[in-house]
Design a protein around this motif. Structure first.
Motif, PDB file in Angstrom:
ATOM      1  N   ARG A   4     -96.550 -26.724 -83.700  1.00 31.03           N
ATOM      2  CA  ARG A   4     -96.735 -28.140 -83.925  1.00 31.03           C
ATOM      3  C   ARG A   4     -96.093 -28.956 -82.734  1.00 31.03           C
ATOM      4  N   MET A   5     -95.088 -28.301 -82.230  1.00 31.16           N
ATOM      5  CA  MET A   5     -94.407 -28.884 -81.295  1.00 31.16           C
ATOM      6  C   MET A   5     -94.747 -28.703 -79.693  1.00 31.16           C
ATOM      7  N   ASN A   6     -94.769 -29.691 -78.985  1.00 31.65           N
ATOM      8  CA  ASN A   6     -95.135 -29.474 -77.605  1.00 31.65           C
ATOM      9  C   ASN A   6     -93.888 -29.210 -76.820  1.00 31.65           C
ATOM     10  N   ARG A   8     -93.822 -26.917 -74.291  1.00 31.03           N
ATOM     11  CA  ARG A   8     -94.081 -26.921 -72.844  1.00 31.03           C
ATOM     12  C   ARG A   8     -93.940 -28.393 -72.166  1.00 31.03           C
ATOM     13  N   GLY A   9     -94.131 -29.480 -73.289  1.00 32.16           N
ATOM     14  CA  GLY A   9     -94.016 -30.535 -72.549  1.00 32.16           C
ATOM     15  C   GLY A   9     -92.498 -31.075 -72.673  1.00 32.16           C
ATOM     16  N   ALA A  12     -90.941 -29.087 -69.627  1.00 29.11           N
ATOM     17  CA  ALA A  12     -91.368 -29.880 -68.225  1.00 29.11           C
ATOM     18  C   ALA A  12     -90.436 -31.010 -68.073  1.00 29.11           C
ATOM     19  N   ILE A  13     -90.489 -31.850 -69.018  1.00 28.94           N
ATOM     20  CA  ILE A  13     -89.433 -33.010 -68.552  1.00 28.94           C
ATOM     21  C   ILE A  13     -88.012 -32.719 -68.476  1.00 28.94           C
ATOM     22  N   LEU A  96     -96.473 -40.245 -69.307  1.00 26.89           N
ATOM     23  CA  LEU A  96     -95.396 -39.925 -70.607  1.00 26.89           C
ATOM     24  C   LEU A  96     -96.074 -40.357 -71.625  1.00 26.89           C
ATOM     25  N   LEU A  97     -96.811 -41.675 -71.657  1.00 27.99           N
ATOM     26  CA  LEU A  97     -97.334 -42.431 -72.756  1.00 27.99           C
ATOM     27  C   LEU A  97     -98.747 -41.849 -73.051  1.00 27.99           C
ATOM     28  N   ALA A  99     -99.418 -38.618 -72.443  1.00 28.94           N
ATOM     29  CA  ALA A  99     -99.297 -37.000 -72.867  1.00 28.94           C
ATOM     30  C   ALA A  99     -99.162 -36.943 -74.346  1.00 28.94           C
ATOM     31  N   PRO A 100     -99.587 -35.504 -74.815  1.00 28.33           N
ATOM     32  CA  PRO A 100     -99.550 -35.348 -76.184  1.00 28.33           C
ATOM     33  C   PRO A 100     -97.990 -35.031 -76.564  1.00 28.33           C
ATOM     34  N   LEU A 101     -97.214 -35.839 -76.751  1.00 30.18           N
ATOM     35  CA  LEU A 101     -95.795 -35.752 -76.882  1.00 30.18           C
ATOM     36  C   LEU A 101     -95.547 -36.835 -78.016  1.00 30.18           C
ATOM     37  N   SER A 102     -94.807 -36.174 -79.049  1.00 30.55           N
ATOM     38  CA  SER A 102     -94.425 -37.144 -79.959  1.00 30.55           C
ATOM     39  C   SER A 102     -92.896 -37.712 -79.467  1.00 30.55           C
ATOM     40  N   GLU A 105     -90.261 -35.386 -79.465  1.00 26.18           N
ATOM     41  CA  GLU A 105     -90.106 -34.719 -78.065  1.00 26.18           C
ATOM     42  C   GLU A 105     -89.839 -35.063 -76.926  1.00 26.18           C
TER      43      GLU A 105
END
Lengths: 257, 315
Positions: A4-6, A8-9, A12-13, A96-97, A99-102, A105
């Motif tokens: 459920r959590m990204n 890798r994203g 990366a950041i 960033l906006l 990307a599939p990031l909550s 995250e």
């Protein structure tokens, strides 16, 4: 994407931010080292020779927690605010906006990276202090935990500042005009008990006093205020910052149109 | 062909009160190249920014591969790559690092073989260790494309992809876009270069003042709305159109030396044979004939002007 959590994203950041820190590694680390050394020369040697002890603690050792906090407050705010402000400034925020990031995250990544840098700097200052003074830590785990909590909460505050700021001047205003004076007046170089009334009471309204006092407690087992108050204040700071960040992402304040 | 993107009733009003989109409905088919045409400020960038998650919609719904872009953003954003109009880059980062960063950001595991192929395809492999600030504008745009493709999206948005690039690079990009389409990637490009849409698109949408005015196959659009112009280069210049030729839609050009006849290309009765006969009867000689088919640009300008004219009339 794993689970459920990204993660890798987030990684990366985190790596990107630490890499940015790495590009200016020596400047980033040498600045606090030199500054701390100068503080020890001025406060520890010059003033400390006249003011030998505070609450039974040698003056040079007494100022170590305050010096670490002073740098950590500034570095945490600066690193986190710069981390999120730069994508806004360069325009790469689009990535960033999209990307599939909550929001969670994103905050974990930016605040985590900035807090890691602050911890590194805090520990480097601690090591530098050993060159000038013999200082021991009464509660090492509590010290590390307190450093981590301070780093995280001030990085969250810095993140909010970076979202809010619309130019570089705004980015600098809070650390230089608010945090630094509050730290100097928050017992970094003296004990509140040394102040006469009404300054002693007035100082207790400065939130920084609770943070420095708490951190000093981890070194010497005593502080200006009870450790419980310090921990409560850190908890409140964390909660307020988390709530503010939640609101930023919910509304898209200064991030999304 | 299935729809990869379905947009229904999409509206956007900015905080300033400016309404950028008025209830837009649009379906994008999987595997096509769709060109969204419109003048500056028409709403093209707002539309794609909403689909990509950069701008919040005021109303309506967007589905990407059947999933809602807000509720199921993790899935929809993973399917999408975006090349924005501006060259937004981290100037001090090496090319390969920034491309790897984007792949990670989109939750994909590191894949050096894929990144190498991508950079080679975009002629960036030799520059992989160069900092972005050292690259030319064209190279920077290629980096933006590499970043957008780094996570292997099914849909690629190109926002004004050839704005400010030279002719050679523009043609390279067109070839690259076609190659991408051949690999199954759906491509949506916004442009105000009609030539670009005419060259590449399977379907065309025209947007103006936040309203989608028309969507059609490019060829069908040109068939439906296209006109032809027949030009007769006269032996002797004319001062005015003779009365005997008044039933045709004629104009004079070239100082009276060219007689232009504009006719509807889609009808069987073009009127050309009768015009030729009438010219002979009127004793008007000509030494050459040429025809020109209206371009997408003519159609676009006609549509935009008709809407602007309509709005001015209402006002």
């Amino acid at each position: 994407m794993s689970g459920r959590m990204n993660w890798r994203g987030i990684a990366a950041i985190y790596r990107f931010e630490l890499h940015r820190f790495g590009r200016t590694f020596w400047t980033s680390l040498m600045t606090p080292v030199i500054t701390t050394s100068l503080y020890f020369i001025v406060f520890g040697s010059a003033i400390g020779s006249r003011m030998t002890e505070i609450d039974g603690i040698p003056y040079a050792a007494f100022i170590v927690p305050g010096l670490i906090m002073l740098s950590m407050f500034q570095e945490s705010i600066f690193n986190a605010s710069f981390g999120i402000y730069m994508p806004k400034w360069t325009g790469t925020i689009y990535e960033l906006l999209s990307a599939p990031l909550s929001s969670l995250e994103t905050v974990i990544a930016y605040v985590g990276a900035a807090a890691s840098k602050s911890m590194m700097i805090g520990l480097v200052i601690f090591a530098t202090a050993h060159l000038f003074v013999d200082v021991s830590v009464a509660h090492p785990l509590a010290m590390l935990g307190f450093m981590a909590l301070i780093a995280i909460s001030f990085c969250m505050f810095g993140f909010i500042l970076g979202v809010w700021a619309q130019n570089f001047e705004q980015l600098q205003v809070v650390p230089l005009l608010v945090i630094m004076p509050m730290t100097f007046l928050g017992g970094a170089f003296y004990s509140v008990s040394m102040l006469p009334e009404p300054w002693r009471t007035i100082t207790l309204f400065n939130p920084v006093i609770y943070l420095i006092s708490g951190f000093r407690w981890t070194f010497f087992g005593k502080g200006d205020v009870a450790i419980g108050y310090s921990l409560a204040f850190v908890a409140v700071l964390l909660i307020v910052c988390m709530a503010a960040i939640g609101w930023v992402f919910k509304t898209g304040y200064r991030l999304k149109k | 062909m299935t729809n990869i993107i379905s947009i229904s009733g999409l509206g956007k009003a900015y905080a300033s009160g400016h309404v950028a989109l008025h209830s837009v409905d649009l379906d994008i088919r999987e595997g096509e190249i769709f060109a969204l045409l419109g003048p500056n400020g028409a709403g093209k960038t707002t539309l794609i920014s909403i689909i990509c998650g950069i701008v919040s919609p005021t109303s309506g719904q967007v589905l990407v591969n059947g999933r809602d872009i807000i509720r199921e953003y993790r899935h929809t954003r993973t399917d999408i790559g975006l090349v924005p109009q501006e060259l937004y880059t981290d100037a001090f980062e090496p090319v390969i690092s920034t491309v790897r960063f984007t792949r990670g950001l989109f939750g994909k595991p590191r894949d050096d073989a894929y990144i190498e192929k991508l950079l080679r395809d975009l002629s960036l492999w030799d520059k992989r260790d160069a900092k972005i600030l050292e690259l030319s504008g064209g190279m920077k745009r290629r980096v933006m494309i590499a970043k957008a493709l780094s996570h292997e999206p099914r849909v690629l948005f190109l926002d004004e992809p050839t704005a400010g690039v030279d002719v050679e690079l523009r043609k390279d990009m067109w070839a690259m876009v076609r190659d991408l389409r051949d690999t199954g990637v759906t491509i949506i490009l916004t442009t105000h270069y009609i030539e670009e849409a005419e060259e590449m698109a399977d379907r065309v949408g025209v947007i103006n003042n936040g309203r989608l005015m028309l969507v059609d196959e490019k060829e069908a659009l040109m068939r439906k709305l296209g006109t032809k112009t027949l030009t007769l280069h006269l032996d002797q210049p004319l001062g005015a159109i003779p009365d005997a030729l008044s039933r045709w839609d004629l104009t004079l050009g070239g100082g009276g030396s060219d007689l232009n006849y504009r006719f509807d290309a889609k009808t069987d009765e073009s009127g050309v044979p009768t015009l030729i006969a009438a010219l002979g009867q009127a004793g008007i000689g000509y030494h050459d004939i040429s025809t020109r088919e209206s371009s997408l640009e003519d159609i676009f300008v006609g549509l935009v002007h008709s809407q602007d004219g309509g709005q001015e009339a209402k006002a």
